[in-house]
Design an enzyme around this catalytic site. Structure first.
Site, PDB file in Angstrom:
ATOM      1  N   LEU A  43      -7.244 -21.550  -6.077  1.00 51.77           N
ATOM      2  CA  LEU A  43      -8.220 -22.660  -6.051  1.00 51.77           C
ATOM      3  C   LEU A  43      -8.858 -22.644  -7.600  1.00 51.77           C
ATOM      4  CD1 LEU A  43      -9.624 -24.903  -4.490  1.00 51.77           C
ATOM      5  CD2 LEU A  43     -11.155 -23.178  -3.307  1.00 51.77           C
ATOM      6  N   GLY A  44      -9.427 -21.600  -7.993  1.00 50.20           N
ATOM      7  CA  GLY A  44     -10.100 -21.403  -9.290  1.00 50.20           C
ATOM      8  C   GLY A  44     -11.376 -21.570  -9.175  1.00 50.20           C
ATOM      9  N   ASP A  55       0.137  -7.660   1.365  1.00 48.02           N
ATOM     10  CA  ASP A  55       0.691  -6.228   1.352  1.00 48.02           C
ATOM     11  C   ASP A  55       2.114  -6.226   1.612  1.00 48.02           C
ATOM     12  OD1 ASP A  55       0.460  -3.601   1.709  1.00 48.02           O
ATOM     13  OD2 ASP A  55       0.193  -3.586   4.182  1.00 48.02           O
ATOM     14  N   HIS A  67       0.875  -1.175   0.014  1.00 45.13           N
ATOM     15  CA  HIS A  67      -0.066  -0.096  -0.061  1.00 45.13           C
ATOM     16  C   HIS A  67       0.937   1.321  -0.026  1.00 45.13           C
ATOM     17  CE1 HIS A  67       0.586  -0.365   4.379  1.00 45.13           C
ATOM     18  NE2 HIS A  67       0.416   0.992   4.309  1.00 45.13           N
ATOM     19  N   GLY A  76       3.892   6.696   8.220  1.00 45.30           N
ATOM     20  CA  GLY A  76       5.248   6.973   7.800  1.00 45.30           C
ATOM     21  C   GLY A  76       6.068   5.838   8.223  1.00 45.30           C
ATOM     22  N   ASN A  77       5.561   5.000   9.170  1.00 43.06           N
ATOM     23  CA  ASN A  77       6.296   3.582   9.642  1.00 43.06           C
ATOM     24  C   ASN A  77       5.998   2.372   8.686  1.00 43.06           C
ATOM     25  OD1 ASN A  77       6.257   4.976  12.718  1.00 43.06           O
ATOM     26  ND2 ASN A  77       7.941   4.120  12.154  1.00 43.06           N
ATOM     27  N   SER A  78       4.748   2.586   8.001  1.00 42.25           N
ATOM     28  CA  SER A  78       4.558   1.594   6.910  1.00 42.25           C
ATOM     29  C   SER A  78       5.734   0.906   6.214  1.00 42.25           C
ATOM     30  CB  SER A  78       3.375   2.111   6.031  1.00 42.25           C
ATOM     31  OG  SER A  78       2.289   2.008   6.878  1.00 42.25           O
TER      32      SER A  78
END
Length: 461
Positions: free
Chosen positions: A327-328, A193, A163, A266-268
């Site tokens: 899985l489909g 993520d 993100h 900002g730490n992400s």
């Protein structure tokens, strides 16, 4: 109150600050009245210039002189102007602590200062920009955001959150020594993520990845990152509050390390270190508000390194996750209304709307109308439950599904397939071309999910 003049604070007891005028004032020590005999009068004038640097220098020189006069430690004595009473000020002579620069070997426990010294050159600040539409005058509206990341290899591979870079048109990486590099998006996995970017550089200092499975509740952990996108290369510390915490963000399930380490926008994408200086998690989310609007603190989350390590290597090698379990099917969470409509005896699980030809589901004999209620020993009550259970497997792994059918419940043996490459390519194209707004540094972007809707917010940088 405090009056600010040229960046200096002067204390006054008057609310209007009237005694801090620009007129000369006289101060007579010892409380003497005008006209009385006493020591020399000290004249005080208002400060006209910013002398903070000079004051600091004077203080430093004073401390040095005091330390030398007292023989390395000791006591400075002076008399009051009129009182004759001796006052003593104790000044420590302890020398500055020297931080040893240790190598991370996975065996030696390190102090917090040693962890920082050993890893700060491996942490990066990430700035992104993108075009988020056009204004009334048809001029492009630019957005900017900030996040964190850490170096994986000497030749410039860097790991961060998906993100943080989603939708970015430009990505700029800044090292601790101030060097800046434009970064290229290599690939990522939105469901986990994670994203890998790369800069053209040599001899960078990579982190050492640790085993997140060895973490225990109560273990000390540290985060280094760029809170608010401005307080660069800051470190915060705390403990592991929970391991294997299942949370749901925007309909996407995550298995997280819960920590009370201070985490802010900002730490992400920054690293979470154990006490041996190894990266055991990727800082990603924070629980900042309850459903009734109550503000809470000390609930941060990081992605366990063990959960994504193989995918990170896959992205570095192929540009996408080639072994993600697939899985489909086209799934739908089973509800009571659906059960009544189809006269089913189950009111929860995953209803299969469609089975892709030649997919893993098709080869296992699954068909439209089936309801998946369990994957191995994990109960499945919703699509989110199925997605979370699926994250435990890679392409080629086997599992047993419990499936409800109108004529009875059956067990189905399945071998997970691999996600089609075109799906990964579509995800990468979206990341490179379309602003995601989850990393909007304005604070208005939303990344919320059930059952903690309006509770978990993915830090846009």
């Amino acid at each position: 109150m405090y009056n600010d003049e040229n960046n200096l604070y002067n204390y006054t007891y008057r609310k209007d600050g009237s005694e801090l005028s620009h007129q000369r004032e006289t101060i007579r020590p010892g409380g003497q009245q005008p006209g009385s005999q006493g020591p020399e009068i000290i004249e005080v004038k208002p400060v006209k210039k910013n002398r903070l640097g000079l004051k600091i220098t004077a203080l430093a020189l004073s401390c040095a002189l005091l330390g030398g006069a007292a023989g390395g430690g000791a006591v400075w004595a002076a008399s009051h102007y009129g009182g004759g009473n001796e006052s003593e000020i104790n000044v420590s002579s302890r020398p500055a602590t020297q931080v040893a620069l240790r190598n991370v070997d996975g065996k030696t426990a390190m102090s917090d200062a040693e962890v920082y010294a050993a890893n700060v050159n491996s942490v990066v600040s990430i700035r992104t920009s993108a075009t988020a539409g056009y204004n009334f005058y048809r001029q492009p509206v630019e957005t900017a955001s900030a996040g964190s990341g850490f170096v994986l290899s000497k030749d410039g591979y860097i790991l961060t959150n998906y993100h943080v870079v989603k939708g970015a048109e430009t990505v700029t990486v800044t090292m601790y020594n101030g060097d800046e590099f434009p970064a290229q998006y290599i690939g990522g996995e939105e469901d986990y993520d994670i994203a890998v970017i790369k800069v053209e550089a040599e001899n960078l200092q990579p982190v050492t990845l640790g085993d997140s499975g060895t973490l225990n509740v109560g273990d000390h952990v540290l985060a280094i990152g760029n809170p608010l996108g401005e307080l660069t290369f800051s470190m915060s510390g705390g403990m592991v509050s929970c391991v294997d915490r299942a949370i749901n963000v925007d309909g996407t399930p995550f298995n997280m390390i819960q920590t009370d380490t201070s985490i802010n926008p900002g730490n992400s994408g920054g690293p979470l270190f154990n006490q041996y200086g190894e990266v055991v998690g990727i800082v990603s989310a924070k629980y900042s508000q309850s459903s009734n609007g109550t503000t809470v603190e000390g609930l941060g989350f990081a992605i366990p390194m063990n959960d994504v390590f193989s995918m990170v290597k896959d992205i570095m090698a192929n540009g996408y996750v080639s072994n993600r379990a697939y899985l489909g099917i086209t799934p739908q969470t089973m509800t009571e209304s659906w059960a009544a409509q189809f006269h089913y005896d189950v009111t929860s699980g995953v209803f299969i709307n469609y089975v892709e030809p030649d997919s893993a589901a098709d080869k296992a004999g699954l068909k439209m109308g089936d309801v998946i209620t369990k994957v191995d020993d994990t109960a499945v009550k919703s699509v989110e439950d199925l997605n979370l259970a699926k994250k435990k497997y890679s392409a080629g792994d086997s599992a047993t599904l419990e499936v409800y059918r109108p004529d009875g419940t059956v067990t189905v043996e399945i071998t997970w397939g691999a996600a089609p490459k075109e799906d990964q390519a579509a995800q990468q194209q979206e990341t490179q071309q379309y602003p995601g707004n989850r990393n909007d540094n304005s604070g208005n972007g939303g990344y919320y999910g059930n059952p903690f809707e309006d509770l978990f917010r993915y830090f846009y940088g």
